[in-house]
Design an enzyme around this catalytic site. Structure first.
Site, PDB file in Angstrom:
ATOM      1  CD  GLU A   1     102.031 -17.948 -36.946  1.00  0.00           C
ATOM      2  OE1 GLU A   1     101.068 -18.149 -37.690  1.00  0.00           O
ATOM      3  OE2 GLU A   1     101.919 -17.745 -35.727  1.00  0.00           O
TER       4      GLU A   1
ATOM      5  CB  CYS B   1     108.072 -11.437 -31.349  1.00  0.00           C
ATOM      6  SG  CYS B   1     107.926 -13.033 -30.546  1.00  0.00           S
TER       7      CYS B   1
ATOM      8  CB  CYS C   1     108.709 -25.634 -29.295  1.00  0.00           C
ATOM      9  SG  CYS C   1     109.701 -25.343 -27.812  1.00  0.00           S
TER      10      CYS C   1
ATOM     11  CB  CYS D   1     105.425 -25.077 -21.939  1.00  0.00           C
ATOM     12  SG  CYS D   1     107.205 -24.866 -21.688  1.00  0.00           S
TER      13      CYS D   1
ATOM     14  CB  CYS E   1     103.212 -23.219 -25.036  1.00  0.00           C
ATOM     15  SG  CYS E   1     103.942 -22.452 -26.498  1.00  0.00           S
TER      16      CYS E   1
ATOM     17  CB  CYS F   1     102.901 -15.186 -25.307  1.00  0.00           C
ATOM     18  SG  CYS F   1     103.895 -13.753 -25.163  1.00  0.00           S
TER      19      CYS F   1
HETATM   20  N1  SAH Z   1     110.939 -21.126 -25.544  1.00  0.00           N
HETATM   21  C1  SAH Z   1     111.170 -19.811 -25.067  1.00  0.00           C
HETATM   22  C2  SAH Z   1     110.615 -18.699 -25.936  1.00  0.00           C
HETATM   23  C3  SAH Z   1     109.224 -18.851 -26.541  1.00  0.00           C
HETATM   24  S1  SAH Z   1     107.744 -18.529 -25.655  1.00  0.00           S
HETATM   25  C4  SAH Z   1     110.653 -19.678 -23.657  1.00  0.00           C
HETATM   26  O1  SAH Z   1     110.015 -20.599 -23.161  1.00  0.00           O
HETATM   27  O2  SAH Z   1     110.933 -18.669 -23.015  1.00  0.00           O
HETATM   28  C5  SAH Z   1     107.692 -16.891 -25.131  1.00  0.00           C
HETATM   29  C6  SAH Z   1     106.873 -16.751 -23.828  1.00  0.00           C
HETATM   30  O3  SAH Z   1     105.454 -16.958 -24.032  1.00  0.00           O
HETATM   31  C7  SAH Z   1     107.293 -17.765 -22.783  1.00  0.00           C
HETATM   32  O4  SAH Z   1     107.439 -17.153 -21.540  1.00  0.00           O
HETATM   33  C8  SAH Z   1     106.116 -18.706 -22.795  1.00  0.00           C
HETATM   34  O5  SAH Z   1     106.034 -19.451 -21.623  1.00  0.00           O
HETATM   35  C9  SAH Z   1     104.957 -17.771 -23.000  1.00  0.00           C
HETATM   36  N2  SAH Z   1     103.715 -18.443 -23.369  1.00  0.00           N
HETATM   37  C10 SAH Z   1     103.588 -19.619 -24.009  1.00  0.00           C
HETATM   38  N3  SAH Z   1     102.276 -19.931 -24.144  1.00  0.00           N
HETATM   39  C11 SAH Z   1     101.569 -18.938 -23.576  1.00  0.00           C
HETATM   40  C12 SAH Z   1     100.178 -18.693 -23.422  1.00  0.00           C
HETATM   41  N4  SAH Z   1      99.261 -19.519 -23.893  1.00  0.00           N
HETATM   42  N5  SAH Z   1      99.802 -17.551 -22.790  1.00  0.00           N
HETATM   43  C13 SAH Z   1     100.717 -16.685 -22.336  1.00  0.00           C
HETATM   44  N6  SAH Z   1     102.046 -16.852 -22.483  1.00  0.00           N
HETATM   45  C14 SAH Z   1     102.474 -17.982 -23.079  1.00  0.00           C
END
Ligand code: SAH
Length: 358
Positions: free
Chosen positions: A103, A116, A123, A127, A130, A346
């Site tokens: 996406e 974006c 991934c 985390c 996420c 995000c």
């Molecule tokens: N892997 C990279 C880029 C992808 S995520 C990174 O970790 O920076 C882009 C951003 O969205 C990151 O800061 C991530 O932590 C955040 N993110 C992921 N899941 C989220 C969620 N459920 N709500 C808000 N932000 C989220």
């Protein structure tokens, strides 16, 4: 870069010309027995004039166009589904040559126009909040697939030829796919191509420290965003498991040593999880962690989703957290969630289909 299909030159794998940097394209053209400048012309066609078929490259000799078509193609992600949010955010589900899907999101008027894009299918960083992380890593994207998202979005949004920002904040961890990501940045910033200035590109990382150190040495310097999310190792080990390998201290040291352009700062992203990492003590620890770093903080109140065991804090809690940072002279912003109604926000990218289909 290369894929094997049974057509064209039998001994050489077919090329994806869109994954080649300009000098590589020039080399490829020379290898076909043609003058070097033809490589620049082809690069120009692909990245500036959106040429997807050699037949349309009318300033190239007919013979060369045929030779190129026999040697490879310009691989493009295919638009599968396009969804527009009530706020104008547009999510693109794109299909790759192996039918995997990724996406990419267009976020209008922030005030800039922002694309974006993804760097991996899935991934590996896992985390805790996420959705993409729930997929695990399916595979890395090639440089051509990373760049192809920008070409597709520019075409689809009618923004080709205008100034737009690119954030590597889609699916995947860019520093875990280091070589393809940097290759893509070299292609995207090349003035003979899209010519996106590095200051319009932001690379967001969860903190793969060796990758950060390599990035610090690169000629192309995008803006840097660090997904921090926690202020103690104990908590970060859970929320961003990469922390078990590269501890907070090591990450912050790498940030301190990171060369910044004049007037630029590192953005620290911090997902706020209700009553988990959003207390006044967390805010005060964050202030201390950032001491000595040219930093700004971007707070991301959690975008909730099924399967994610955390809650979004109330606006009051978010504001109280932000106020503590501001009181200590830390520049802070709260990210407005865009495209939540179409799951383009995000951390919400492509998990349902991946879980269903693949
Ligand atoms: N892997 C990279 C880029 C992808 S995520 C990174 O970790 O920076 C882009 C951003 O969205 C990151 O800061 C991530 O932590 C955040 N993110 C992921 N899941 C989220 C969620 N459920 N709500 C808000 N932000 C989220």
């Amino acid at each position: 870069m290369a894929c094997t299909v049974e057509q064209g030159s039998p001994q050489l794998p077919l090329l994806d010309f869109s994954a080649l940097e300009r000098h590589e394209l020039e080399d490829a053209v020379v290898a076909l027995g043609l003058p070097r400048f033809r490589g620049r012309q082809i690069f120009h066609w692909i990245h500036q004039r959106d040429g997807r078929d050699f037949a349309t490259m009318t300033n190239l000799p007919q013979g060369l166009r045929q030779a190129l078509a026999a040697r490879g193609s310009i691989v493009e992600p295919v638009l599968d589904v396009k969804q527009v949010s009530t706020d104008g955010t547009t999510k693109f589900l794109l299909q790759l040559a192996d039918r995997r899907r990724i996406e990419a999101v267009y976020i209008p008027d922030t005030p800039a126009q922002t694309f974006c894009i993804s760097t991996q299918v899935g991934c590996a960083m896992a985390c805790g909040f996420c959705l993409t992380g729930k997929m695990s890593l399916v595979r890395h994207l090639t440089a051509g697939e990373i760049v192809g998202q920008v070409r597709t979005l520019a075409r689809e949004t009618g923004l080709a030829g205008t100034a737009f920002n690119i954030v590597l904040m889609g699916m995947g961890e860019p520093l875990h796919n280091y070589d393809a990501t940097m290759k893509a940045l070299r292609i995207l910033t090349d003035k003979e191509g899209l010519g996106v200035p590095p200051r319009r590109i932001t690379l967001s990382t969860v903190g793969v420290v060796p990758g950060l150190k390599r990035l610090a040495q690169e000629a192309i310097m995008p803006n840097l965003a660090i997904s921090l999310h926690a202020t103690t190792d104990e908590q970060r080990d859970v929320l961003a498991p990469i922390n078990r390998k590269y501890k907070l201290q090591e990450l912050m040291d790498a940030c301190r040593e990171f060369p910044l352009r004049r007037r630029s700062r590192i953005t620290f992203e911090y997902v706020l999880l209700d009553h988990v990492n959003d207390t006044p003590e967390d805010a005060r620890r964050l202030v201390r962690l950032l001491d000595g770093i040219q930093a700004k903080v971007n707070l991301l109140p959690l975008n909730e989703a099924e399967g994610i065991p955390y809650k979004r804090p109330s606006d009051e809690r978010v504001n109280a957290f932000a106020a503590i940072l501001a009181d200590h002279d830390v520049t802070v912003s709260v990210r407005k969630s865009r495209g939540r109604d179409i799951r383009a926000a995000c951390g919400q990218l492509l998990v349902e289909k991946a879980l269903e289909g693949e």
